[in-house]
Design an enzyme around this catalytic site. Structure first.
Site, PDB file in Angstrom:
ATOM      1  N   ASP A  63      52.565 -34.053 -54.443  1.00 26.56           N
ATOM      2  CA  ASP A  63      52.315 -33.039 -55.615  1.00 26.56           C
ATOM      3  C   ASP A  63      50.810 -33.102 -56.223  1.00 26.56           C
ATOM      4  O   ASP A  63      50.469 -34.320 -56.477  1.00 26.56           O
ATOM      5  CB  ASP A  63      53.087 -33.014 -56.795  1.00 26.56           C
ATOM      6  CG  ASP A  63      52.880 -31.871 -57.771  1.00 26.56           C
ATOM      7  OD1 ASP A  63      52.774 -30.794 -57.551  1.00 26.56           O
ATOM      8  OD2 ASP A  63      52.605 -32.375 -59.149  1.00 26.56           O
ATOM      9  N   GLU A 146      52.423 -28.692 -50.880  1.00 27.17           N
ATOM     10  CA  GLU A 146      52.464 -27.211 -51.528  1.00 27.17           C
ATOM     11  C   GLU A 146      51.541 -26.495 -50.665  1.00 27.17           C
ATOM     12  O   GLU A 146      50.415 -27.301 -50.616  1.00 27.17           O
ATOM     13  CB  GLU A 146      52.223 -27.068 -52.997  1.00 27.17           C
ATOM     14  CG  GLU A 146      53.529 -27.660 -53.783  1.00 27.17           C
ATOM     15  CD  GLU A 146      53.142 -27.668 -55.368  1.00 27.17           C
ATOM     16  OE1 GLU A 146      53.769 -27.006 -56.101  1.00 27.17           O
ATOM     17  OE2 GLU A 146      52.306 -28.664 -55.657  1.00 27.17           O
ATOM     18  N   ASP A 226      55.169 -34.485 -62.588  1.00 28.41           N
ATOM     19  CA  ASP A 226      54.731 -34.416 -61.416  1.00 28.41           C
ATOM     20  C   ASP A 226      55.676 -34.934 -60.361  1.00 28.41           C
ATOM     21  O   ASP A 226      55.768 -34.622 -58.959  1.00 28.41           O
ATOM     22  CB  ASP A 226      53.144 -35.022 -61.448  1.00 28.41           C
ATOM     23  CG  ASP A 226      52.197 -34.440 -62.167  1.00 28.41           C
ATOM     24  OD1 ASP A 226      52.619 -33.224 -62.263  1.00 28.41           O
ATOM     25  OD2 ASP A 226      51.520 -35.196 -62.671  1.00 28.41           O
TER      26      ASP A 226
END
Ligand SMILES: [Zn+2]
Length: 283
Positions: A63, A146, A226
């Site tokens: 992340d 992501e 996170d």
């Protein structure tokens, strides 16, 4: 030595070895604003990239953070590289440039100094991103991140958003080609709701940006914000690749053990964040 027919023989410094079996396709010459010349070689190698494992065992979700650069499912919180000195220097040289008379000799000299500062900043950032992406591509069979286009960088404002977005894009591109080279799955997942969703039970809860802790009202699972997101990214990545482990969410098999803070300096010097360290105990 670079020999260009009809032009010249030019001594060069290779930044990376060119493999013996490579077929040279093209050479691009480019002059940087610093006055340095760069030659880029386009080569072709007749080689199959390593096969990616059907059932990746060593998997990681990353992340991109705001306080930390990257947060992964193995508990690494990699700090952003501190380039504030380089940025201060650049601003200082830019101010000096604005006081010089355009077109004068001094202006030209100063313009070159500004360009060198720019190049220095860029080189240091790229070096950091190269080392970090190398680490993930080599260490794991599957790396889930992501998808940048969909990633809501709206949480950040103005300059820091642009900077974070650009660096993240560069990091992802590096990571993708390095994963291909190492036979590692690279998966970019839909980032919608990765921070809201509970990695343990899947229930979504709204969470403002300043809430750094994930505490699930449904199942009671509590961890770093996170870190929770990184696990959701990994679960989606594993599902997307269809790598068998989708039946059980990763959290059930590996409960949180703590977070290791990794200074950017360590990434730069050792090339990799340390893996086996005592949890810092901050969480
Ligand atoms: Zn939950």
């Amino acid at each position: 030595m670079l020999s260009l027919s009809k032009l010249a023989d030019i001594p060069i410094r290779l930044h990376r070895e060119i493999p013996d079996d490579a077929i040279l396709k093209q050479v691009t010459l480019k002059k940087e604003p610093t006055g340095e010349w760069f030659a880029t070689f386009g080569v072709e190698v007749d080689r199959e990239p390593p096969k990616k494992p059907d059932r990746p065992k060593n998997t990681v979700g990353i992340d991109v953070g705001i306080l930390k650069y990257a947060h992964d499912t193995d508990g690494h919180a990699v700090e952003s590289i501190d380039l504030s000195d380089e940025r201060d220097r650049l601003e200082c040289e830019q101010r000096k440039l604005s006081r010089k008379e355009r077109g004068s000799n001094n202006y030209e000299k100063q313009r070159r100094r500004v360009a060198e500062c720019h190049a220095d900043l860029k080189r240091k950032r790229r070096d950091f991103l190269h080392k970090l992406s190398n680490y993930y591509a080599r260490e794991y069979d599957l790396v889930a991140v992501e998808d940048l286009d969909a990633k809501g960088l709206v949480e950040l404002g103005g300059n820091s958003r642009n900077r974070a977005g650009a660096a993240w894009g560069t990091f992802l591109r590096m990571l993708e080609y390095k994963c291909d080279r190492e036979g590692t799955h690279f998966v970019a997942v839909d980032p919608a709701g990765t921070t809201k969703e509970c990695a343990a039970c899947g229930v979504s809860t709204d969470k403002p940006l300043w809430v750094r802790e994930h505490s699930c009202p449904s199942c009671g699972f509590t961890t770093d914000r996170d870190w929770n997101a990184a696990w959701n990214i990994l679960s989606r990545g594993i599902k997307q690749v269809g790598a068998g482990r989708s039946e059980s969410t990763p959290v059930e098999t590996a409960l949180p053990t703590g977070t290791y803070s990794v200074p950017a300096k360590r990434v730069l010097e050792a090339g990799i964040p340390t893996l086996k360290r005592e949890p810092s105990g901050e969480r």
